[in-house]
Design an enzyme around this catalytic site. Structure first.
Site, PDB file in Angstrom:
ATOM      1  N   CYS A 186     -22.805  16.949  -0.384  1.00 37.23           N
ATOM      2  CA  CYS A 186     -21.630  16.568  -1.170  1.00 37.23           C
ATOM      3  C   CYS A 186     -21.373  15.070  -1.029  1.00 37.23           C
ATOM      4  CB  CYS A 186     -20.409  17.353  -0.712  1.00 37.23           C
ATOM      5  SG  CYS A 186     -20.448  19.088  -1.146  1.00 37.23           S
TER       6      CYS A 186
ATOM      7  N   GLU B 161     -22.083  13.410   2.386  1.00 40.98           N
ATOM      8  CA  GLU B 161     -22.373  13.168   3.790  1.00 40.98           C
ATOM      9  C   GLU B 161     -23.342  12.003   3.999  1.00 40.98           C
ATOM     10  OE1 GLU B 161     -22.543  17.589   3.045  1.00 40.98           O
ATOM     11  OE2 GLU B 161     -21.948  15.826   1.922  1.00 40.98           O
TER      12      GLU B 161
END
Length: 791
Positions: free
Chosen positions: A435, A437
């Site tokens: 997402c 990270e």
């Protein structure tokens, strides 16, 4: 650069990809079981993993789809999802649920069920990692997990979040075999107590290299056989070129742009069929990796932009052909999607600190604009050196309303990596995956361990540690809501409970990490992760240069507004008592509309650039971040935090009753670091000012969603406003922002008549999904997000 549009080939491949029904692919489980039945106990654990991987690559059913130019599927065709019984051995009931459920279903045949019942379950039921985890966790951990205090990523999937470096474009797997042989030659059995275990790991890596080489050879042979039978001279030449490409890669380093794409895809298949990683595998800075090949082939006259784009679009189809492996139970609730989170970084800067945007960067933007596919997730890295033209082109695509690309702050990413101890060189080569990270591409195992329910812990704090939903005494007994005489006393109790649950979560994660290191090495992934070969250590056991674990905080908007409601109304303004608030919450605010109105509409809220609420957000975040960051993991690295939910904010809200901020029972929490739905009333600039008060640079990533109606970002003025908005947030050290650009009326219509809106895609959290594939609760949450305006 104007988008060129899909040609006929790509239209057909895309149609096949989006219209094929996802199905379970049981052949992998069958072949892996055969290998274990034959070899387990006679070889080391790492070698067993590699032998099973090789057996699969030697025997799996191959597929070359009509017209495709990049070859290879995880299954035996598009939309086939393998199972991984060594990680999670699904029951027959699980398989029937997967087949029958309305959302994120996978069709299962009677033959699949028969094989699972008679062969897979008898062997794997008590050997799987999931069964080991269940046997190894404390009762308290199991209680907390079951009650929704936290989730566990490794319960059904293996450690993931790995992103490729430039390495696989510079050497082939025959070269890796030479590197491995050289390290075996250096082993010192006289003085190194770990020499024998290193030898086992290195031998396993060598076998894994053989496995991927065999896959390439088999595809080369299949393409040549198809060419022999092909009557269309154009397709015949393409198949012969595919055969030639697969002779070169993955055994040797790629020589051309086409071969570079094929090399990546073989590596992707290797990583994602060896194990089932959270999340997938990503090519990282694809534009920078491809640019030397693009430049060379264009100069030689063998490539032009039209062909380069077509090959990229073929790769996009391959990504979209691979649904995320099937999940059940809580793992499905925390991530309910077919998306497997391969995330492509475009733009940013080069390893020497210069502007990283090149002609391939624009081709990738054109590709994502043409394809409008869920996979891969596509993002742009925006740095201070990024050309305005590139930022505006990305905004132009984003405002079309299907949720891609997401926008990331290059300078923030680099500083986050530096703060986590990476070198400047490795930081500049890094970026984001999954997402949002952050990681050092090719050099780091950065493992997400699970989501952490920050608002739920306040619910327990107000009930003396008792959970009114699961009916268990879960937390410390520090007093009931009425016992706290000041806000400070309440907040101190909340902090003690947060630490208590973080300790339980990390204790469990450390055990799980050791289980993977001992029982589930990943030799193929280790080959392509820098330093694993030189250390003679597996990726899952600390072989990577950097080894980081993340714990994801969920519901920062909800917890902030809940604490603000208590502080402002009970202790500062004395508008009602704690007893009155608890009574209102117990009735889901039905018994006291006055209190409901006060907490919902007359209380400072996060997302409005109001320091009263934002200071509470900072205090919660700083305590959470400080309690997690720096704790040692089992691989020689440390824990850090990031702030994202996937779909877990829906699940976490469902295990809670009403919250002090007026949120009703079982409704979703706030997602990412976004404000609560409807709480941000002062416009988008106030939102980013509030969000920027969080110290993003001390995290491994934060996720901010914003929603605009199409009219707000229409025309040249709207485009410039959007670009300026992104730049402004990044100037304040914001990590990430993404947009839904859609009218609420369209979403209501799509919810009512899903068949008429089959192609509607929205941004959920760190990914996009078909609106029709979302649960009603998640659809409602997206509908209720504040529609912002620059006015």
């Amino acid at each position: 650069m104007e988008t060129r549009g899909m040609n006929e080939r790509i239209q057909k491949l895309r149609k096949q990809s989006v219209e094929t029904e996802p199905r379970l692919y049981i052949e992998r489980a069958d072949l892996m079981t055969d290998a274990y039945l034959k070899y387990e106990g006679s070889v080391s654990v790492p070698e067993m993993r590699a032998i099973a991987f090789k057996h699969f690559m030697e025997n799996k059913t191959l597929c070359i789809n009509d017209g495709e130019l990049i070859v290879g599927e995880k299954g035996d065709g598009p939309q086939k999802s393998p199972t991984f019984p060594e990680l999670c051995c699904h029951t027959v009931e699980d398989m029937q649920i997967m087949n029958d459920r309305d959302l994120i279903s996978f069709k299962v045949t009677e033959d699949d069920i028969k094989l699972q019942r008679e062969k897979i379950i008898p062997y794997w039921e008590n050997r799987s990692i999931r069964s080991r985890i269940v046997r190894s966790m404390s009762e308290k951990w199991k209680q907390c997990y079951g009650a929704g205090i936290f989730t566990e990523f490794m319960e059904q999937r293996g450690p993931g979040h790995t992103v490729g470096s430039s390495k696989i474009y510079e050497k082939g797997f025959m070269d890796y075999k030479k590197d491995i042989a050289a390290e075996i030659e250096k082993l010192d059995f006289l003085h190194d107590p770990e020499a024998f275990s290193r030898q086992e790991q290195l031998r396993a890596m060598d076998i894994a290299c053989d496995a991927i080489i065999i896959l390439g050879e088999r595809y080369s042979k299949l393409a040549a056989e198809k060419a022999e039978k092909e009557t269309d001279p154009v397709r015949k030449a393409e198949l012969l070129q595919i055969a030639e490409n697969c002779k070169v890669v993955p055994a040797h380093k790629p020589q051309t742009y086409w071969q570079a794409l094929q090399m990546y895809w073989f590596v992707h298949l290797g990583v994602t069929t060896e194990l089932n990683p959270w999340d997938a595998y990503s090519p990282g800075r694809l534009d920078q990796h491809l640019f030397p090949f693009y430049e060379k082939d264009c100069a030689a006259g063998t490539l032009n932009d039209e062909k380069a784009l077509e090959l990229l679009e073929c790769l996009w189809v391959k990504f979209n052909n691979q649904p995320a492996p099937p999940k059940v139970g809580i793992t499905l609730k925390e991530s309910s999607t077919y998306t497997d989170f391969a995330n492509i970084n475009t733009g940013g800067i080069t390893p020497d600190g210069q502007n990283g945007v090149n002609p391939v960067s624009y081709l990738i933007l054109d590709c994502m604009d043409d394809m409008k596919l869920l996979q891969p997730s596509s993002n742009v890295q925006i740095s201070r050196k990024t050309p305005r033209k590139f930022l505006k082109r990305a905004c132009e695509i984003s405002r079309k309303g299907w949720g891609q690309p997401a926008f990331y702050n290059t300078e923030a990413i680099i500083q986050e990596l530096l703060n986590a101890g990476k070198t400047i060189e490795d930081a500049r080569r890094g970026g984001t995956s999954g997402c949002v990270e952050t990681g050092a591409f090719g050099n780091e195992a950065y493992i997400l361990t699970g989501y952490f329910n920050l608002p739920k812990i306040l619910e327990l704090t107000l009930n003396n540690g008792y959970d009114p939903v699961s009916k268990q005494q879960l937390a410390l007994e520090l007093g009931y809501a009425k016992d706290f005489k000041s806000y400070e006393e309440l907040f101190e109790a909340y902090k003690k409970q947060v630490k208590y649950f973080i300790d339980i979560k990390i204790e469990g994660s450390n055990i799980i990490e050791k289980i993977y290191a001992d029982y589930m090495p990943a030799p193929f992934l280790s080959v392509i992760t820098n330093d694993c070969i030189t250390k003679g250590k597996d990726y899952n056991a600390g072989g990577a240069r950097y080894n980081t674990n993340y714990l994801q905080g969920v519901g920062i908007g909800t917890i902030t507004d809940s604490l603000a409601a208590i502080k402002y109304n009970v202790f500062d303004k004395k508008k009602f008592t704690m007893e009155e608030l608890m009574s209102a919450m117990e009735s889901d605010f039905e018994s006291n509309p006055v209190i409901a109105n006060l907490v919902r509409n007359k209380t400072p809220k996060y997302g409005n650039d109001d320091d009263y609420a934002d200071d509470i957000m900072k205090e919660v975040f700083e305590f959470y971040q400080g309690t997690v960051t720096g704790r040692p993991n089992m691989k020689g690295g440390t824990y850090r935090v990031n702030m994202l939910p996937t779909t877990c904010h829906v699940y976490f809200g469902d295990v809670m009753l009403a919250s002090p901020n007026g949120r009703k029972a079982h409704k979703p929490l706030s997602e990412g670091i976004s404000p609560e739905k409807g709480a941000d009333t002062k416009g988008p600039t106030a939102v980013i000012k509030s969000a920027a008060k969080m110290d993003h640079l001390s995290t491994g990533g934060t996720l901010l969603n914003q929603k605009f109606t199409p009219s707000v970002v229409a025309g040249e003025d709207g485009l410039n406003h959007m670009a300026d908005f992104v730049s402004s947030y990044f100037t304040m050290d914001g990590h990430h922002i993404q947009f839904n650009v859609i009218d609420r009326a369209v979403l209501y219509a799509a919810q009512k008549n899903p068949e008429e809106y089959k192609d509607l895609i929205v941004r959920v959290a760190g990914y996009s999904d078909h609106f029709r594939n979302l649960s009603k609760a998640l659809q409602d949450e997206i509908i209720e997000r504040t529609e912002q305006s620059f006015a």
